[in-house]
Design an enzyme around this catalytic site. Structure first.
Site, PDB file in Angstrom:
ATOM      1  N   ARG A 112       0.344  -0.634  -0.225  1.00 46.30           N
ATOM      2  CA  ARG A 112       0.554   0.251  -0.049  1.00 46.30           C
ATOM      3  C   ARG A 112       1.049   1.332   0.186  1.00 46.30           C
ATOM      4  O   ARG A 112       1.376   1.776   0.532  1.00 46.30           O
ATOM      5  CB  ARG A 112      -1.098   0.087   1.253  1.00 46.30           C
ATOM      6  CG  ARG A 112      -2.215   1.167   1.559  1.00 46.30           C
ATOM      7  CD  ARG A 112      -3.148   1.148   2.188  1.00 46.30           C
ATOM      8  NE  ARG A 112      -3.960   0.145   2.042  1.00 46.30           N
ATOM      9  CZ  ARG A 112      -4.938   0.500   2.400  1.00 46.30           C
ATOM     10  NH1 ARG A 112      -5.463   1.227   3.109  1.00 46.30           N
ATOM     11  NH2 ARG A 112      -6.638  -0.482   1.736  1.00 46.30           N
ATOM     12  N   HIS A 139      -7.126   0.874  -6.543  1.00 43.61           N
ATOM     13  CA  HIS A 139      -7.617  -0.224  -5.693  1.00 43.61           C
ATOM     14  C   HIS A 139      -7.863  -0.943  -6.039  1.00 43.61           C
ATOM     15  O   HIS A 139      -9.350  -2.232  -5.486  1.00 43.61           O
ATOM     16  CB  HIS A 139      -8.332   0.891  -4.426  1.00 43.61           C
ATOM     17  CG  HIS A 139      -8.060  -0.173  -2.876  1.00 43.61           C
ATOM     18  ND1 HIS A 139      -7.669  -1.030  -2.034  1.00 43.61           N
ATOM     19  CD2 HIS A 139      -8.795   0.456  -1.484  1.00 43.61           C
ATOM     20  CE1 HIS A 139      -7.874  -1.280  -2.073  1.00 43.61           C
ATOM     21  NE2 HIS A 139      -8.565  -0.954  -0.549  1.00 43.61           N
ATOM     22  N   GLN A 142     -10.085  -3.951  -3.693  1.00 45.90           N
ATOM     23  CA  GLN A 142     -11.026  -3.723  -3.077  1.00 45.90           C
ATOM     24  C   GLN A 142     -11.674  -4.204  -4.072  1.00 45.90           C
ATOM     25  O   GLN A 142     -13.110  -4.276  -4.294  1.00 45.90           O
ATOM     26  CB  GLN A 142     -11.217  -2.430  -2.857  1.00 45.90           C
ATOM     27  CG  GLN A 142     -11.970  -2.156  -1.734  1.00 45.90           C
ATOM     28  CD  GLN A 142     -13.359  -2.303  -1.209  1.00 45.90           C
ATOM     29  OE1 GLN A 142     -12.103  -1.994   0.020  1.00 45.90           O
ATOM     30  NE2 GLN A 142     -14.246  -2.917  -0.627  1.00 45.90           N
ATOM     31  N   ASP A 230     -17.634   6.318  -1.820  1.00 43.06           N
ATOM     32  CA  ASP A 230     -16.535   6.263  -1.020  1.00 43.06           C
ATOM     33  C   ASP A 230     -15.994   7.987  -0.531  1.00 43.06           C
ATOM     34  O   ASP A 230     -16.834   8.700  -0.846  1.00 43.06           O
ATOM     35  CB  ASP A 230     -15.095   5.628  -2.155  1.00 43.06           C
ATOM     36  CG  ASP A 230     -14.081   5.572  -0.867  1.00 43.06           C
ATOM     37  OD1 ASP A 230     -14.206   5.757   0.232  1.00 43.06           O
ATOM     38  OD2 ASP A 230     -12.606   6.001  -1.667  1.00 43.06           O
ATOM     39  N   CYS A 270     -16.817   0.953   0.701  1.00 42.09           N
ATOM     40  CA  CYS A 270     -15.454   0.269   0.678  1.00 42.09           C
ATOM     41  C   CYS A 270     -14.286   0.517   2.428  1.00 42.09           C
ATOM     42  O   CYS A 270     -13.836  -0.865   2.863  1.00 42.09           O
ATOM     43  CB  CYS A 270     -14.396   0.912  -0.649  1.00 42.09           C
ATOM     44  SG  CYS A 270     -13.659   2.446   0.481  1.00 42.09           S
ATOM     45  N   ARG A 298     -13.555  -8.979   0.967  1.00 44.84           N
ATOM     46  CA  ARG A 298     -12.049  -8.652   0.628  1.00 44.84           C
ATOM     47  C   ARG A 298     -10.802  -9.392   0.736  1.00 44.84           C
ATOM     48  O   ARG A 298     -10.129 -10.188   0.274  1.00 44.84           O
ATOM     49  CB  ARG A 298     -11.483  -7.716   1.625  1.00 44.84           C
ATOM     50  CG  ARG A 298     -11.993  -6.350   1.781  1.00 44.84           C
ATOM     51  CD  ARG A 298     -11.724  -5.544   0.044  1.00 44.84           C
ATOM     52  NE  ARG A 298     -10.582  -5.779   0.902  1.00 44.84           N
ATOM     53  CZ  ARG A 298      -9.558  -4.731   0.638  1.00 44.84           C
ATOM     54  NH1 ARG A 298     -10.341  -3.772   1.483  1.00 44.84           N
ATOM     55  NH2 ARG A 298      -8.500  -4.471   0.806  1.00 44.84           N
TER      56      ARG A 298
HETATM   57  N1   CP Z   1     -11.051  -0.390   1.990  1.00 44.73           N
HETATM   58  C1   CP Z   1      -9.772  -0.448   2.716  1.00 44.73           C
HETATM   59  O1   CP Z   1      -9.515  -1.265   2.029  1.00 44.73           O
HETATM   60  O2   CP Z   1      -9.617  -0.241   4.031  1.00 44.73           O
HETATM   61  P1   CP Z   1      -8.385  -0.693   4.773  1.00 44.73           P
HETATM   62  O3   CP Z   1      -8.012   1.321   4.775  1.00 44.73           O
HETATM   63  O4   CP Z   1      -9.258  -0.651   6.116  1.00 44.73           O
HETATM   64  O5   CP Z   1      -7.562  -1.226   4.422  1.00 44.73           O
HETATM   65  N1  NVA Z   2     -10.180   6.396  -1.535  1.00 42.73           N
HETATM   66  C1  NVA Z   2     -10.072   5.835   0.290  1.00 42.73           C
HETATM   67  C2  NVA Z   2     -10.314   4.367   0.059  1.00 42.73           C
HETATM   68  C3  NVA Z   2      -9.814   3.784   1.480  1.00 42.73           C
HETATM   69  C4  NVA Z   2     -10.158   2.319   1.090  1.00 42.73           C
HETATM   70  C5  NVA Z   2      -8.555   6.348   0.449  1.00 42.73           C
HETATM   71  O1  NVA Z   2      -7.584   5.763  -0.742  1.00 42.73           O
HETATM   72  O2  NVA Z   2      -8.095   6.445   1.562  1.00 42.73           O
END
Ligand code: CP
Ligand code: NVA
Length: 314
Positions: A112, A139, A142, A230, A270, A298
């Site tokens: 990440r 993502h 997701q 989101d 999400c 997930r």
């Molecule tokens: N939806 C998602 O990726 O959640 P987290 O940021 O908690 O991993």
């Molecule tokens: N769009 C959000 C998703 C978090 C899971 C972010 O990138 O923070």
């Protein structure tokens, strides 16, 4: 799907930086396996036997971190969770050097990252699969869970309403590749990237789905089987809060917006969610909400993906 190392010795391993790093057929196989492993969790019990997976986090995470750790353990593999700030990455070691070192120890890297370019760099130098656990642009893990949820609810259409961010982009590509009718309503200036929109349209023409972009949330929501949103402000994007709040106010998923959709429509998010911003509490905590099934998926979808890329899929 064939194991990554079954291709010619000089070929790059199969990485997963965005959903369309899989072909339409491969994506279908991963989703089919995700449904099967949800129904029969022991199915992949040995799929990662003896495999080590480095999982790097440059940003916060609850779902992704825990579902990856549980999923890799449950397949007999060993996840090595690395908060980037506690590694030399956090002190400026080049990402390419990190990838070149990790590949000597582990069988895959999941990360990440703040910048998608870091993932692309890792994938270009590493001789092991690199998987995206969220970047500024995408993502895709997701999106696998999102499509699994839509499929189990027999949804044929989905409207994403809100910021055209990483989650929206991957959902759009995955929806198009799996033959869904996908609409996205975002305010001007906050749309998904044009190149991703064009790619999605081309996958939709192949899969029998459709992709449409608009600015009116009610036009997007009309008659659909699912409404997805989101956060207004993604991690790393905090400076845009005031600008986004003004622009996105009209894109909140409210009871009124849900009532424009099909009577049996589900609400997806999400998570984490901000009640009263992008979604009202009456929706996310109401009977149409499928967000916790979506969060559960997930786990199943990522198990299927990792088993497929590391060659342990059945
Ligand atoms: N939806 C998602 O990726 O959640 P987290 O940021 O908690 O991993
Ligand atoms: N769009 C959000 C998703 C978090 C899971 C972010 O990138 O923070």
């Amino acid at each position: 799907m064939s194991a990554p190392n079954s291709t010619a010795a000089t070929a790059s391993p199969k990485s997963f930086l965005e959903v369309d790093d899989l072909s339409i057929a491969e994506l279908g196989s991963v989703l089919e396996l995700a449904h099967r492993v949800k129904a029969e969790p022991a199915l992949l019990a040995d799929a990662l036997a003896g495999k080590q997976v480095a999982v790097i986090f440059e940003k916060h995470s609850t779902r992704t971190r825990v579902s990856l750790e549980v999923g890799i353990n449950s397949m007999g593999g060993a996840p090595i969770i690395l908060p980037a700030s506690q590694t030399q990455l956090g002190r400026g070691e080049p990402v390419a050097d990190t990838a070149r070192v990790l590949e000597r120890y582990v069988d895959a890297i999941i990360a990440r990252v703040n910048s998608h370019e870091q993932l692309a760099e890792m994938a270009s130098v590493a001789r092991i699969p690199v998987m995206n656990a969220l970047s500024d642009l995408a993502h895709p893990m997701q999106a696998l869970a999102d499509i699994q949820t839509l499929q189990e609810r027999e949804a044929k259409s989905v409207a994403y309403v809100g910021d055209g961010n990483n989650v929206a982009t991957s959902l759009m590509i995955a929806s198009a590749m799996t033959g869904l009718d996908f609409r996205i309503a975002s305010p001007p200036g906050f749309e998904v990237p044009e190149d991703a929109l064009e790619r999605a349209k081309s996958y939709a023409s192949e899969s029998g789905g459709s992709v449409a972009q608009m600015s009116d949330p009610f036009e997007a929501a009309a008659g659909v089987d699912a409404i997805y949103t989101d956060v207004w402000v993604s991690m790393g994007d905090e400076a845009s809060l005031q600008l986004k709040r003004g622009a996105l106010e009209a894109y909140r998923v409210s009871g009124e917006l849900m009532s424009a959709a099909s009577p049996s429509a589900i609400a997806l998010h999400c998570l984490p969610a901000h009640r009263g911003e992008e979604i009202d509490a009456e929706v996310i905590d109401g009977p149409s909400s499928a967000v916790f099934d979506q969060a559960e998926n997930r786990l199943h979808a990522q198990k299927a993906l990792i088993a497929a890329l590391l060659g342990g899929a059945k």
